[in-house]
Design an enzyme around this catalytic site. Sequence first.
Site, PDB file in Angstrom:
ATOM      1  CE  LYS A 112      -5.970  -1.343  -8.795  1.00  0.00           C
ATOM      2  NZ  LYS A 112      -6.137  -0.083  -9.556  1.00  0.00           N
TER       3      LYS A 112
HETATM    4  C1  LIG Z   1      -7.217   0.816  -9.245  1.00  0.00           C
HETATM    5  C2  LIG Z   1      -7.107   2.217  -9.738  1.00  0.00           C
HETATM    6  C3  LIG Z   1      -7.939   3.244  -9.243  1.00  0.00           C
HETATM    7  C4  LIG Z   1      -9.038   2.990  -8.220  1.00  0.00           C
HETATM    8  O1  LIG Z   1      -8.516   2.708  -6.931  1.00  0.00           O
HETATM    9  P1  LIG Z   1      -9.449   2.092  -5.781  1.00  0.00           P
HETATM   10  O2  LIG Z   1      -8.520   1.695  -4.686  1.00  0.00           O
HETATM   11  O3  LIG Z   1     -10.121   0.914  -6.413  1.00  0.00           O
HETATM   12  O4  LIG Z   1     -10.421   3.135  -5.371  1.00  0.00           O
HETATM   13  C5  LIG Z   1      -7.741   4.539  -9.715  1.00  0.00           C
HETATM   14  N1  LIG Z   1      -6.801   4.809 -10.637  1.00  0.00           N
HETATM   15  C6  LIG Z   1      -5.963   3.853 -11.124  1.00  0.00           C
HETATM   16  C7  LIG Z   1      -4.949   4.234 -12.150  1.00  0.00           C
HETATM   17  C8  LIG Z   1      -6.083   2.524 -10.701  1.00  0.00           C
HETATM   18  O5  LIG Z   1      -5.263   1.576 -11.208  1.00  0.00           O
END
Ligand SMILES: *Cc1c(COP(=O)(O)O)cnc(C)c1O
Length: 469
Positions: A112
């Site tokens: 993120k």
């Molecule tokens: C947020 C997250 C996801 C999911 O990603 P999306 O964009 O919501 O599909 C998967 N793995 C990790 C480690 C995350 O932080």
Amino acid sequence: MRYVSTRGAAPALAFDDVLLAGLARDGGLYVPDEWPALTADDLRAFAGLDYAELTTRVMMPFVDGTIAEDDLAALIADAYRGFAHGAVAPLKQLGPGQWLMELFHGPTLAFKDLALQVVGRLFDHVLARRGARLTIVGATSGDTGSAAIEACRDRAALEVFILFPQGRVSEVQRRQMTTVDAANVHAIAVEGTFDDCQDLVKAMFNDAAFRDRHHLSAVNSINWARIAAQIAYYVWAAVALGAPGRGVSFAVPTGNFGNVFAAHAARRMGVPIASLAVGTNRNDILTRFLETGTLSIGTVEPSLSPSMDIQVSSNFERLLFELFDRDGPALAAAMGAFRRDGRLVLADARWRRARALFDGHRVDDAATLATIRRIWQSTGEILDPHSAIAVATAEACRRDPTQPMVALACAHPAKFPDAVERATGLRPALPGRLADLMTRPERVAVLPNDLATVEEFVAARSARQEAMA
Ligand SMILES: *Cc1c(COP(=O)(O)O)cnc(C)c1O
């Protein structure tokens, strides 16, 4: 470029307004009115660019007319300067044609950061030009809170409040939110559950007087700017592995469908992506949809990959908009029915189109642990549980063994040390720059699950900052 709402009843907006608005006023999500094109010549010209330069080239058509190219380039270079790996998104080979793209070298150790480090700076840039300020309010059960805090810390135009359920996030996750030494950051431990936190945030947004007085906004995953920034690493990997001459496939561990939708966007823009595989844990609404053509909500069950413990994937609406041939009113009616009945049955032709675009694979906790153990034994790489789901999905869904397939490593193993230790017997250490996390002083407000108390807390602090500004 203009952006239109997936529900067809909100005004079309430019990038800067979409950035600040987040959700459209009709409840829909903003999408570009057309896809910018990346030609074979563009992709060839990308070879040799560094990650920040490539991201600028990929994002420029999306911000065109609202942010100058020099400003965007400077802001993106600054966003990735603090990453712990010089490549930002390094690729590692696991086996013949099998690759891992590490997206966890940012400040909070999850993918993120790649989008939010850019988005926090975009907010600051656009708000400074307008002489405006925003109060960011969000609820988190884990990774998003710390990534949002790191993205917004010390930004003059932002005051940020993150609510999390007291005693219900891991110690690493809590400390990543409570040890940030920045005056504009406020971590709030709510005496309640994650749902209580989310309800408090929703109630603040629904309190129109409060929302307007304090200029509330959000940096959640429906914000188009996050998707735009994420498209870059798919282009990056494709170019590194032979695009435009050779196609590449990806396996993406999926929760809100934001990450994999960015891959789909890259494909729409002309990147030669052969197949996209969606990995889910036991919360498998997306895999069941691809198997049956019906979206049906179950109850959220906890798993070893908590960032994917989601039933309603908010960004899926962006794909549905395409499957509905961009008919906003028809999609608005379908989403209303889905919200009411917890079920949405797609017409056969639409389901077949979705299956041509995506493969789905479900990985339960036992298979997640087995994958962590097997990859560690065969390659020496230690995967976190979310990354293990990506690798297991890549193995199960590889359509063409002559083309490379990239699994996305979305979190650092030290974020989920208990699961990794169960699988391997090893407890992964936090990277050096976070080594003192467990001894840093914490700053957190513990508040009861009560709207008036939380609003009073937010009001007092955002007003104080406004007086200082
Ligand atoms: C947020 C997250 C996801 C999911 O990603 P999306 O964009 O919501 O599909 C998967 N793995 C990790 C480690 C995350 O932080």
